[in-house]
Design a protein around this motif. Sequence first.
Motif, PDB file in Angstrom:
ATOM      1  N   MET A  22       0.819  -1.219   0.000  1.00 51.80           N
ATOM      2  CA  MET A  22       0.000   0.000   0.000  1.00 51.80           C
ATOM      3  C   MET A  22       0.853   1.269   0.000  1.00 51.80           C
ATOM      4  O   MET A  22       0.545   2.252   0.689  1.00 51.80           O
ATOM      5  N   MET A  23       1.918   1.263  -0.799  1.00 53.58           N
ATOM      6  CA  MET A  23       2.779   2.447  -0.917  1.00 53.58           C
ATOM      7  C   MET A  23       2.237   3.346  -2.024  1.00 53.58           C
ATOM      8  O   MET A  23       2.884   3.581  -3.055  1.00 53.58           O
ATOM      9  N   LEU A  71      11.510   0.569  -9.646  1.00 53.10           N
ATOM     10  CA  LEU A  71      12.744  -0.111  -9.263  1.00 53.10           C
ATOM     11  C   LEU A  71      13.448   0.628  -8.134  1.00 53.10           C
ATOM     12  O   LEU A  71      13.929   0.029  -7.164  1.00 53.10           O
ATOM     13  N   ILE A  72      13.482   1.954  -8.226  1.00 51.62           N
ATOM     14  CA  ILE A  72      14.122   2.762  -7.184  1.00 51.62           C
ATOM     15  C   ILE A  72      13.317   2.693  -5.883  1.00 51.62           C
ATOM     16  O   ILE A  72      13.883   2.600  -4.788  1.00 51.62           O
ATOM     17  N   ALA A  73      11.978   2.712  -5.992  1.00 55.15           N
ATOM     18  CA  ALA A  73      11.135   2.723  -4.802  1.00 55.15           C
ATOM     19  C   ALA A  73      11.195   1.399  -4.046  1.00 55.15           C
ATOM     20  O   ALA A  73      11.205   1.370  -2.810  1.00 55.15           O
ATOM     21  N   THR A  74      11.240   0.287  -4.763  1.00 57.46           N
ATOM     22  CA  THR A  74      11.246  -1.022  -4.106  1.00 57.46           C
ATOM     23  C   THR A  74      12.640  -1.491  -3.723  1.00 57.46           C
ATOM     24  O   THR A  74      12.801  -2.269  -2.775  1.00 57.46           O
ATOM     25  N   ALA A 370       5.038   3.131   4.966  1.00 62.38           N
ATOM     26  CA  ALA A 370       5.960   3.125   3.824  1.00 62.38           C
ATOM     27  C   ALA A 370       7.038   4.186   3.993  1.00 62.38           C
ATOM     28  O   ALA A 370       8.198   3.974   3.660  1.00 62.38           O
ATOM     29  N   ASP A 371       6.645   5.363   4.537  1.00 59.63           N
ATOM     30  CA  ASP A 371       7.625   6.414   4.756  1.00 59.63           C
ATOM     31  C   ASP A 371       8.666   5.969   5.774  1.00 59.63           C
ATOM     32  O   ASP A 371       9.865   6.249   5.663  1.00 59.63           O
ATOM     33  N   ASP A 372       8.198   5.259   6.830  1.00 63.95           N
ATOM     34  CA  ASP A 372       9.139   4.791   7.860  1.00 63.95           C
ATOM     35  C   ASP A 372      10.109   3.761   7.291  1.00 63.95           C
ATOM     36  O   ASP A 372      11.302   3.779   7.592  1.00 63.95           O
TER      37      ASP A 372
END
Length: 374
Positions: A22-23, A71-74, A370-372
């Motif tokens: 849920m990002m 790709l960068i986010a995961t 997700a931010d944490d």
Amino acid sequence: MSLVALVSASGTIHTALLRRTMMYKQLTVIEIASSIVTSASAIAMALVGFGFLTLALREVVRSICGFAGCLIATRWLPGRPARAKEMGDRVSFSGYVAGFSIINSLGRQGDNIILGWRWGTEVVGQYALAYRLFFMPVQILVAPLQPIFINALARLIDQPERMASWYLRYLRFGNVVALPPTIVLAVCAHPLTMVVLGEKWMTAANVIQWLAPVAGLHVTYTSIGWLNVARGAGRRHFAYAVIVVPVYLIGFWVGAYWGAEGVAIAYAATNLVLFLPGFLYATWGTPIRFVSVISNLIPGFVVAIICGTLSFVVDYQCQVEGFSDILTLGLVAITATVCWLASVWLISRDVFVFAQHEIMTRVVKNVRRADDLG
């Protein structure tokens, strides 16, 4: 364009990981950034002189930007191939879901294909425009709800009572929120078409009137597939498409004899016929009782009847008084909004609680998580 399929397929798992956790904040940022880069690239390519190739290259750039962002986010890269005990079940489930998507796409485009074959492009244009006018707002509502809904149900799969309660509350929420506005829009389809599209598109007004109830029911009807996917019932999901799509195609074939309006009537009739049997099929063998499904859908129909009736009275009176189309739409919109809020508050005020505590709170909580993690 084949590069688009290759790059998009490469980022499928990354996108699924973001949705599973849920990002949505990251997904939104990626989508906005991709759109900005894509638009700028397309303008630059057009100015340089790429011509019609700009249209194809634009989609390639969009897919590359989306893949890079995910790709960068995961921060996930695939490892070496290895055999896993549960891999067979996962591949089988994916195959059933893919098969459903293919067959469902045929059903979704069947009306345009049959109508175009029978009457030509002009009639298809009238029908397609009316279709988009009503289904675009519904898609805007359904698209963000789908991952939330599937993830929430999947997490509750080991808690049958909570899963059933959550699903039934969504049905009540979706039907109350989506069905009344579409019924109201059907009532004032002619002045709406005149104001938004102009007089030359007035033949689409009748099509809009028939498609309106379908658009409203679509918000809850789509949850049949979501429930099957969340439960991992891939075979049942696929079998439903195999059963339902031929029914749609037969209806389109028969309705095409009367043109665009005939196909719209066939679409509406087919959806109404399949509506309750679809829920019976999806909930069979689950903790969700079919009687409870019906009882949670009823408030939406009651509110829709009330709002539709009052809107019809206002629209009719405006025509008698000779009001302009814009003024008529304004008065109908005000009446319908006040009526909807009052009816929901009196009949089913718990939908506001569900929207606030079950949907928005869940999204905000997972965005913070997700931010944490990031």
